[in-house]
Write a protein that holds these residues in place. Structure first.
Motif, PDB file in Angstrom:
ATOM      1  N   VAL A   1       1.991  13.609  45.817  1.00  0.00           N
ATOM      2  CA  VAL A   1       2.504  14.157  44.556  1.00  0.00           C
ATOM      3  C   VAL A   1       4.026  14.262  44.643  1.00  0.00           C
ATOM      4  O   VAL A   1       4.573  14.699  45.665  1.00  0.00           O
ATOM      5  CB  VAL A   1       1.902  15.544  44.259  1.00  0.00           C
ATOM      6  CG1 VAL A   1       2.475  16.123  42.964  1.00  0.00           C
ATOM      7  CG2 VAL A   1       0.383  15.448  44.174  1.00  0.00           C
ATOM      8  N   GLY A   2       4.698  13.834  43.598  1.00  0.00           N
ATOM      9  CA  GLY A   2       6.149  13.921  43.560  1.00  0.00           C
ATOM     10  C   GLY A   2       6.648  14.434  42.231  1.00  0.00           C
ATOM     11  O   GLY A   2       6.027  14.213  41.193  1.00  0.00           O
ATOM     12  N   MET A   3       7.784  15.134  42.264  1.00  0.00           N
ATOM     13  CA  MET A   3       8.424  15.630  41.052  1.00  0.00           C
ATOM     14  C   MET A   3       9.866  15.144  41.014  1.00  0.00           C
ATOM     15  O   MET A   3      10.559  15.167  42.032  1.00  0.00           O
ATOM     16  CB  MET A   3       8.391  17.159  41.000  1.00  0.00           C
ATOM     17  CG  MET A   3       6.996  17.764  40.959  1.00  0.00           C
ATOM     18  SD  MET A   3       7.087  19.573  40.836  1.00  0.00           S
ATOM     19  CE  MET A   3       5.336  19.997  40.850  1.00  0.00           C
ATOM     20  N   GLY A   4      10.304  14.724  39.837  1.00  0.00           N
ATOM     21  CA  GLY A   4      11.666  14.242  39.687  1.00  0.00           C
ATOM     22  C   GLY A   4      12.266  14.678  38.369  1.00  0.00           C
ATOM     23  O   GLY A   4      11.539  14.933  37.403  1.00  0.00           O
ATOM     24  N   VAL A   5      13.590  14.775  38.356  1.00  0.00           N
ATOM     25  CA  VAL A   5      14.303  15.112  37.129  1.00  0.00           C
ATOM     26  C   VAL A   5      15.425  14.117  36.904  1.00  0.00           C
ATOM     27  O   VAL A   5      15.849  13.405  37.823  1.00  0.00           O
ATOM     28  CB  VAL A   5      14.907  16.540  37.165  1.00  0.00           C
ATOM     29  CG1 VAL A   5      13.827  17.583  37.296  1.00  0.00           C
ATOM     30  CG2 VAL A   5      15.938  16.658  38.276  1.00  0.00           C
ATOM     31  N   ALA A   6      15.914  14.082  35.689  1.00  0.00           N
ATOM     32  CA  ALA A   6      17.084  13.264  35.348  1.00  0.00           C
ATOM     33  C   ALA A   6      17.626  13.741  34.013  1.00  0.00           C
ATOM     34  O   ALA A   6      16.887  14.296  33.188  1.00  0.00           O
ATOM     35  CB  ALA A   6      16.730  11.779  35.275  1.00  0.00           C
ATOM     36  N   SER A   7      18.901  13.496  33.793  1.00  0.00           N
ATOM     37  CA  SER A   7      19.532  13.845  32.526  1.00  0.00           C
ATOM     38  C   SER A   7      19.370  12.713  31.523  1.00  0.00           C
ATOM     39  O   SER A   7      19.424  11.537  31.881  1.00  0.00           O
ATOM     40  CB  SER A   7      21.027  14.122  32.728  1.00  0.00           C
ATOM     41  OG  SER A   7      21.223  15.265  33.530  1.00  0.00           O
ATOM     42  N   ALA A   8      19.180  13.097  30.274  1.00  0.00           N
ATOM     43  CA  ALA A   8      19.151  12.153  29.154  1.00  0.00           C
ATOM     44  C   ALA A   8      20.477  12.255  28.408  1.00  0.00           C
ATOM     45  O   ALA A   8      21.064  13.339  28.314  1.00  0.00           O
ATOM     46  CB  ALA A   8      17.991  12.471  28.218  1.00  0.00           C
ATOM     47  N   TYR A   9      20.929  11.120  27.863  1.00  0.00           N
ATOM     48  CA  TYR A   9      22.216  11.142  27.163  1.00  0.00           C
ATOM     49  C   TYR A   9      22.292   9.949  26.220  1.00  0.00           C
ATOM     50  O   TYR A   9      21.982   8.827  26.599  1.00  0.00           O
ATOM     51  CB  TYR A   9      23.378  11.061  28.155  1.00  0.00           C
ATOM     52  CG  TYR A   9      24.734  11.180  27.501  1.00  0.00           C
ATOM     53  CD1 TYR A   9      25.338  12.417  27.335  1.00  0.00           C
ATOM     54  CD2 TYR A   9      25.402  10.056  27.027  1.00  0.00           C
ATOM     55  CE1 TYR A   9      26.580  12.537  26.714  1.00  0.00           C
ATOM     56  CE2 TYR A   9      26.636  10.169  26.402  1.00  0.00           C
ATOM     57  CZ  TYR A   9      27.221  11.407  26.250  1.00  0.00           C
ATOM     58  OH  TYR A   9      28.434  11.522  25.627  1.00  0.00           O
ATOM     59  N   HIS A  10      22.728  10.204  24.988  1.00  0.00           N
ATOM     60  CA  HIS A  10      22.986   9.113  24.052  1.00  0.00           C
ATOM     61  C   HIS A  10      24.009   9.560  23.036  1.00  0.00           C
ATOM     62  O   HIS A  10      23.895  10.649  22.459  1.00  0.00           O
ATOM     63  CB  HIS A  10      21.710   8.676  23.324  1.00  0.00           C
ATOM     64  CG  HIS A  10      21.882   7.406  22.556  1.00  0.00           C
ATOM     65  ND1 HIS A  10      22.307   7.390  21.247  1.00  0.00           N
ATOM     66  CD2 HIS A  10      21.716   6.101  22.912  1.00  0.00           C
ATOM     67  CE1 HIS A  10      22.392   6.133  20.827  1.00  0.00           C
ATOM     68  NE2 HIS A  10      22.049   5.334  21.818  1.00  0.00           N
TER      69      HIS A  10
END
Length: 768
Positions: free
Chosen positions: A447-456
């Motif tokens: 099991v893995g968890m990840g995050v990232a920023s969104a931008y437009h």
């Protein structure tokens, strides 16, 4: 086109506090679409309709030395076989320029069927017109073409070292910098310098490109699934040498576009040409393979992201460079490094974009062009740095969250990324994550968890609009915007209802027709805001004209009042003084059954003025502040340690997109972007033969888009805080949803397995 029936009686009274903006209102075009009443571009009935099929070049670059059409012409039902030897002449495509925005609609610069030159593998070299689609396709397969082949450039990896810097223009900058990022990187206590790649992608809208073209003398009607009907009208008029007023483009329903229907591609031009040559209505429905052969997709990319930081996580250097492709006969650069100018408060920054020209069908915009693939590289690199520092990936981002734009110090028009991460972490349960890769399991699954920023970035164009208010309280809004499923007609009905104080059912919206007032293309996530700005201005203008009308009417209780003394309610105007004067009373007293207000002009001078106004506003806004939608993407994956199978099992996205016009439609748009991003992360790739330039997987059986079983429940939230620089405070939502998605998946896969995949898509072989 009309989307609701006009009311025949006065609407019921309405409480002014009962506002429609923000509510999850059902789509006004929902019944037409779900019952099959909605007509798409290949469904309009015409007497004596004919069908067309393309013949595609089988070489990448060369010259036609012979073409044999006798067998094709002999097929029963065939009316004509057009080639460069007998096709009607075209005017050349205009040179693309930001000073002439309609020039940007050219898919390529090729004079289709007016030249013996071949510029890419798949270029149309002939078209067959027949009484039936079956006959047209049978005959097209019998056309034989001989070529003299020329050397061609089709291998992106081989051409990458030859890339040249992208030139800046009014709309895009090829480079930006602050300080000396390379020197700061070399001196940084902690650093990384990484390479990321993404493959070409194709849009795969549920409705493949299709055109129905009808000539009546020198007047042309085209039914076309288009994201830019006004520009399409201008382009067709130019290419076929007729006045723009003689061309009508109709597109009330578009079955998905994602950028692929922003331009006019060969199929459209050739269909119009065939209709002119035969004197019959002609319909062309591209096969799925035909879309791949003739419609551009997303460029491949090679990216470098280098980060330098102090041990406390403060960034001292951020470098993001990219190489992408354009076609030799068209296409344009992608803003791959766009988000890297704005997301992190690094002390030194360098962003640079470079290009290679290739003998391929021109690249095209595709949902969040640039930022979709650029956020993958940047956000995956930030995650790697967090692990290198032994720091939580969210904490690293927050330590580098800027108060002003990092490169030039401009203020942000609106930015709530901290709040988005805080809410997302709570909803997702981020605190339950153990930081070590491979430390979390569910039975046999990693099991893995990840995050990232969104931008437009947020765009605001100009739009012309007309609003008519009838004495019975009903309202007609007329604007030639495009509807690809995002719900534009519903959103603008909600906005008009609130602006004029009438029930939602009293508003009728006409759109999707070039004979309506000109609207901007559906692109850049800017259509809703652009039309809303003009709609609000028209509503205000209308109320002012009604007040002026009332002031001229003897006995009106509104005499002596000012517009600011009025509020809209109950389908009428009720001043604060409580006079009870209504729309009906004002118009009836004046002997009129309606009142009109218009924003913008459809004259040639008016169109030029609108474009100049847009450019002036764009440049003025760019000098003053940075305006964008942003968000936080949270992903959970499960990975089979034996097979490398990746399953996305949970998703939470929280977005700062200003005020939300329709909660139901915004949720749909954000989820749709996330689904598309998951496809980009795990399966999607257009495979190009590096020897011939031929696309090897031009179908949905080999180009793998996500299906329902691949997607978990997607939990989306928004902060619903208005951007004060935008009409109604709204910011576009169509594209921000895909940004950051691929990085969040890649980061979750690393957390699950300990493996970093820097080359999309993340397939089984890269994890075994």
């Amino acid at each position: 086109m009309t989307q609701t029936e006009p009311l025949t009686r006065r609407p019921p009274l309405r409480d002014p506090a009962d506002r429609y903006v923000g509510k999850p209102v059902d789509r006004v075009d929902g019944p037409a679409k779900t019952t099959g009443a909605a007509l798409y571009s290949a469904e309009y009935p015409y007497p004596d309709i004919t069908h067309a099929a393309l013949v595609h070049a089988t070489v990448t670059r060369g010259r036609i030395t012979g073409i044999e059409t006798d067998q094709a012409a002999a097929v029963p039902g065939v009316i004509a076989v057009l080639t460069h030897l007998n096709a009607p002449a075209l005017k050349p495509a205009p040179k693309q320029s930001p000073m002439n925005l309609s020039s940007l609609v050219s898919g390529t610069s090729v004079d289709y069927l007016n030249t013996d030159e071949v510029h890419w593998n798949g270029q149309p070299v002939a078209v067959v017109v027949a009484e039936t689609l079956a006959a047209a396709r049978q005959a097209a397969a019998l056309v034989e073409v001989a070529y003299e082949e020329f050397p061609a450039t089709v291998d992106f990896a081989a051409e990458e070292p030859k890339a040249t810097p992208q030139k800046s223009d009014l709309l895009q900058s090829g480079e930006g910098k602050k300080g000396d990022a390379e020197a700061a990187l070399a001196a940084a206590p902690v650093s990384l310098d990484l390479r990321y790649t993404t493959p070409p992608h194709h849009h795969n809208a549920i409705e493949p490109h299709a055109t129905t073209a009808v000539w009546d003398g020198d007047r042309l009607t085209v039914h076309e699934g288009s994201q830019s009907i006004a520009w399409a009208r201008e382009h067709l008029a130019l290419r076929f040498g007729v006045p723009a007023a003689n061309v009508r483009v109709i597109a009330p329903y578009v079955g998905g576009g994602f950028g692929g229907k922003s331009s006019l591609w060969p199929g459209t031009i050739v269909t119009v040409m065939a209709a002119r040559a035969t004197g019959r209505p002609v319909r062309m429905m591209l096969t799925r393979e035909g879309v791949y052969r003739t419609v551009g997709g997303r460029t491949p990319s090679a990216q470098r992201v280098a980060l330098g930081a102090r041990p406390d996580g403060k960034l001292t250097s951020l470098i993001h460079t990219s190489v992408t492709m354009t076609g030799r006969v068209g296409g344009g650069p992608e803003q791959v490094t766009s988000q890297s100018r704005h997301l992190y408060d690094a002390e030194n920054i360098l962003v640079r974009q470079s290009l290679v020209q290739m003998d391929m069908v021109s690249n095209a915009t595709m949902r969040a062009p640039g930022e979709a693939i650029g956020t993958f590289a940047l956000e995956a690199a930030v995650d790697e740095l967090a692990y290198g520092l032994g720091m939580d990936p969210i904490e690293l981002r927050m330590r580098n969250e800027p108060d002003r734009n990092p490169i030039d110090g401009k203020r942000f028009a609106h930015r709530m990324l901290r709040e988005a991460y805080a809410l997302g972490a709570e909803k997702f349960g981020w605190s339950g994550r153990t930081p070590e890769p491979g430390s979390m399991r569910d039975g046999r699954w990693l099991v893995g968890m990840g995050v990232a920023s969104a931008y437009h970035p947020a765009w605001l164009f100009w739009a012309n609009i007309k609003v008519r208010l009838f004495a019975d309280g009903t309202v007609l809004v007329r604007c030639g915007f495009q509807e690809m499923g995002m719900g534009g007609a519903t959103a603008h009905a909600q906005i008009a209802a609130d602006a004029l104080g009438v029930p939602l059912g009293a508003v009728r919206v006409e759109y999707g027709d070039s004979e309506l007032p000109t609207a901007p293309p559906a692109g850049g996530s800017g259509q809703t805001a652009s039309v809303a700005a003009s709609l609000l201005a028209a509503a205000d203008k209308l109320k002012r004209s009604l007040l002026a009308l009332a002031k001229r009417s003897p006995g009106s209780p509104l005499r002596g009042l000012r517009p600011r003394d009025l509020q809209a309610r109950d389908g009428g105007l009720h001043p604060v003084a409580g006079t009870g004067e209504s729309y009906a009373a004002i118009l009836t007293r004046a002997g009129r059954d309606h009142a009109d207000a218009a924003i913008g002009s459809e004259s040639r001078a008016g169109q030029v003025a609108g474009q100049l106004k847009f450019m002036a506003q764009f440049l003025r806004d760019r000098r003053r502040f940075v305006r964008a939608a942003a968000g936080a993407q949270f992903c959970e994956v499960r990975v089979d340690p034996d097979t490398g199978e990746v399953r996305v099992t949970r998703w939470v996205g929280v977005f700062d997109v200003g005020r939300v016009i329709n909660a139901k439609m915004v949720a749909s748009q954000l989820r749709g972007g996330i689904v598309m991003g998951i496809g980009m992360a795990l399966s999607e790739a257009t495979l190009v033969d590096p020897r011939t330039g031929r696309i090897m997987n031009p179908s949905l059986s080999e180009y793998h888009v996500p299906v329902h079983a691949d997607i978990p429940a997607i939990d989306v939230h928004w902060l619903d805080d208005p951007d004060p620089t935008m009409p109604l405070g709204l910011v576009g939502v169509g594209e921000v949803g895909i940004t950051g998605v691929a990085a969040a998946v890649a980061n979750a896969v690393h957390h699950a397995t300990g493996r970093r995949v820097r080359d999309l898509p993340i397939t089984l072989d890269k994890l075994l």
